[in-house]
Design an enzyme around this catalytic site. Structure first.
Site, PDB file in Angstrom:
ATOM      1  N   TYR A   1       4.005   5.221  11.375  1.00  0.00           N
ATOM      2  CA  TYR A   1       4.290   3.809  11.655  1.00  0.00           C
ATOM      3  C   TYR A   1       5.140   3.102  10.598  1.00  0.00           C
ATOM      4  O   TYR A   1       5.370   1.909  10.713  1.00  0.00           O
ATOM      5  CB  TYR A   1       2.974   3.036  11.864  1.00  0.00           C
ATOM      6  CG  TYR A   1       1.967   3.144  10.738  1.00  0.00           C
ATOM      7  CD1 TYR A   1       2.067   2.354   9.599  1.00  0.00           C
ATOM      8  CD2 TYR A   1       0.900   4.033  10.826  1.00  0.00           C
ATOM      9  CE1 TYR A   1       1.141   2.453   8.573  1.00  0.00           C
ATOM     10  CE2 TYR A   1      -0.034   4.133   9.807  1.00  0.00           C
ATOM     11  CZ  TYR A   1       0.086   3.340   8.682  1.00  0.00           C
ATOM     12  OH  TYR A   1      -0.833   3.440   7.670  1.00  0.00           O
TER      13      TYR A   1
ATOM     14  N   ARG B   1       0.858  -1.185   0.000  1.00  0.00           N
ATOM     15  CA  ARG B   1       0.000   0.000   0.000  1.00  0.00           C
ATOM     16  C   ARG B   1       0.894   1.236   0.000  1.00  0.00           C
ATOM     17  O   ARG B   1       1.477   1.601   1.009  1.00  0.00           O
ATOM     18  CB  ARG B   1      -0.888  -0.030   1.245  1.00  0.00           C
ATOM     19  CG  ARG B   1      -2.026   0.982   1.213  1.00  0.00           C
ATOM     20  CD  ARG B   1      -2.641   1.107   2.590  1.00  0.00           C
ATOM     21  NE  ARG B   1      -1.802   1.925   3.459  1.00  0.00           N
ATOM     22  CZ  ARG B   1      -1.634   1.714   4.757  1.00  0.00           C
ATOM     23  NH1 ARG B   1      -2.208   0.698   5.350  1.00  0.00           N
ATOM     24  NH2 ARG B   1      -0.875   2.524   5.472  1.00  0.00           N
TER      25      ARG B   1
ATOM     26  N   HIS C   1      -3.789   4.276   4.534  1.00  0.00           N
ATOM     27  CA  HIS C   1      -4.894   3.324   4.617  1.00  0.00           C
ATOM     28  C   HIS C   1      -6.178   3.990   4.118  1.00  0.00           C
ATOM     29  O   HIS C   1      -6.902   3.425   3.309  1.00  0.00           O
ATOM     30  CB  HIS C   1      -5.062   2.845   6.060  1.00  0.00           C
ATOM     31  CG  HIS C   1      -6.268   2.001   6.272  1.00  0.00           C
ATOM     32  ND1 HIS C   1      -6.385   0.728   5.771  1.00  0.00           N
ATOM     33  CD2 HIS C   1      -7.446   2.261   6.913  1.00  0.00           C
ATOM     34  CE1 HIS C   1      -7.555   0.222   6.100  1.00  0.00           C
ATOM     35  NE2 HIS C   1      -8.227   1.133   6.791  1.00  0.00           N
TER      36      HIS C   1
END
Length: 345
Positions: A257, A244, A248
């Site tokens: 993160y 990805r 998100h």
């Protein structure tokens, strides 16, 4: 891991996909990324609630969709499969209406073999098995392709659906899009398994790991799974390992993160660039063709957005529509209250 198309655009052997289909797939990939750009901008302007981009996962989504027959097969999507839904027959206008909050205009048209996009993680998996079982019982032909992420494979819905699919040998293709992150949780914190495809064996059907950034490998593996299902062989699990590239969804900040170096490395395996290089090598794509395709895509997006913006806004009762054929008494009361509250005082 199954791989056919290298990062440099060179293929091992011959292409399992016709060159005409390669061009169609590349145009869909470019459309997908352009839709990402437009809907992210609209979300930042407050005109879209939330949006999850496909960026980086185009080969996994579109390569598998290209193996399906829209006149015969069904797609049960998760939240990031709108390129597959468009290829399967969902109008671009309806897709924009979904994200822009116009429920009436967002409906899947009659005759289009799609279930609605599912935002709840894993909830679509039992539905997909039920649909595939119905096709088998009715001897209707065709298969069901269900999309979900590696995070969803940790949900009970996945295991229950897989067990029933294996027992009943339903015509189901389970497309596990492993983009390495369940929102902010990396895959190594979700499971100790070396590969998620291995779970299929425990339910009595095969599982395969494929390079999810390789359009041709995803397509070929899905074609085999479709043919197996139609022949009565039952379900197949395909783990598409991809990445990805963006967030998100528009409420997320991936910088919190994951390292930039990780994203930079993933960008070297960009699925669109890989197909573009292959198409240029084969003499079926050029800079002029891409410029023309992008102009057509921009025009289509402008038209779809304008069409939705020109529609009347849904009223207060819209949230109660398109769910039940007959509203239960409790929801009838809530609908009446919503209408009362919406009336000018």
């Amino acid at each position: 891991m199954i791989e056919l198309l290298g990062v440099d655009g060179k293929i091992r052997g011959s292409s399992p996909m016709s060159l005409d289909k390669v061009v169609e797939a590349l145009r869909l990939m470019l459309l997908s990324r352009a839709v990402d750009d437009r809907l992210i901008k609209l979300q930042r302007m407050g005109r879209v609630g939330v949006y999850g981009p496909v960026h980086g996962q185009e080969a996994a989504v579109i390569g598998s969709a290209m193996a399906l027959d829209p006149q015969r097969d069904w797609i049960v999507p998760a939240s990031r499969e709108h390129p597959a839904m468009l290829r399967h027959g969902l109008p671009l206008k309806n897709m924009f209406a979904t994200y822009m909050g116009n429920f009436d205009a967002a409906a899947v048209p009659d005759g289009v073999r799609l279930l609605p996009r599912q935002q709840s993680i894993g909830a679509q998996l039992p539905h997909a098995v039920g649909l595939a079982w119905a096709l088998k019982l009715r001897r209707a032909g065709g298969v069901v392709a269900v999309y979900f992420g590696e995070g969803a494979s940790s949900e009970g819905d996945f295991h229950e659906a897989s067990n029933l699919a294996g027992v009943m040998r339903v015509p189901l293709v389970m497309l596990l899009i492993n983009n390495h992150y369940a929102i902010s949780t990396p895959v190594h914190r979700q499971t100790a398994a070396a590969e998620l495809a291995a779970r299929a064996e425990g339910y009595g059907f095969p599982g395969f790991v494929v390079d999810g950034n390789d359009l041709l490998a995803v397509y070929a593996t899905t074609v085999d799974a479709v043919n197996r299902a139609i022949a009565g062989g039952g379900p197949t699990l395909i783990e598409c390992r991809t990445y990805r590239m963006g967030f998100h969804n528009t409420s997320d900040n991936p910088k919190e993160y994951r390292d930039r170096a990780e994203v930079d490395e993933a960008e070297q395996r960009d699925p669109i660039e890989r197909v573009r290089r292959f198409a240029i090598r084969e003499g079926i794509w050029s800079a002029d063709q891409e410029a023309s395709a992008l102009n057509e895509i921009r025009s289509a997006i402008e038209t779809a957005q304008r069409q939705v913006e020109e529609l009347p806004r849904p009223g207060a009762a819209a949230i109660f529509e398109h769910v039940y054929e007959t509203l239960p008494p409790r929801l009838q009361e809530q609908r009446a209250e919503a209408l009362d509250d919406a009336r000018p005082s």
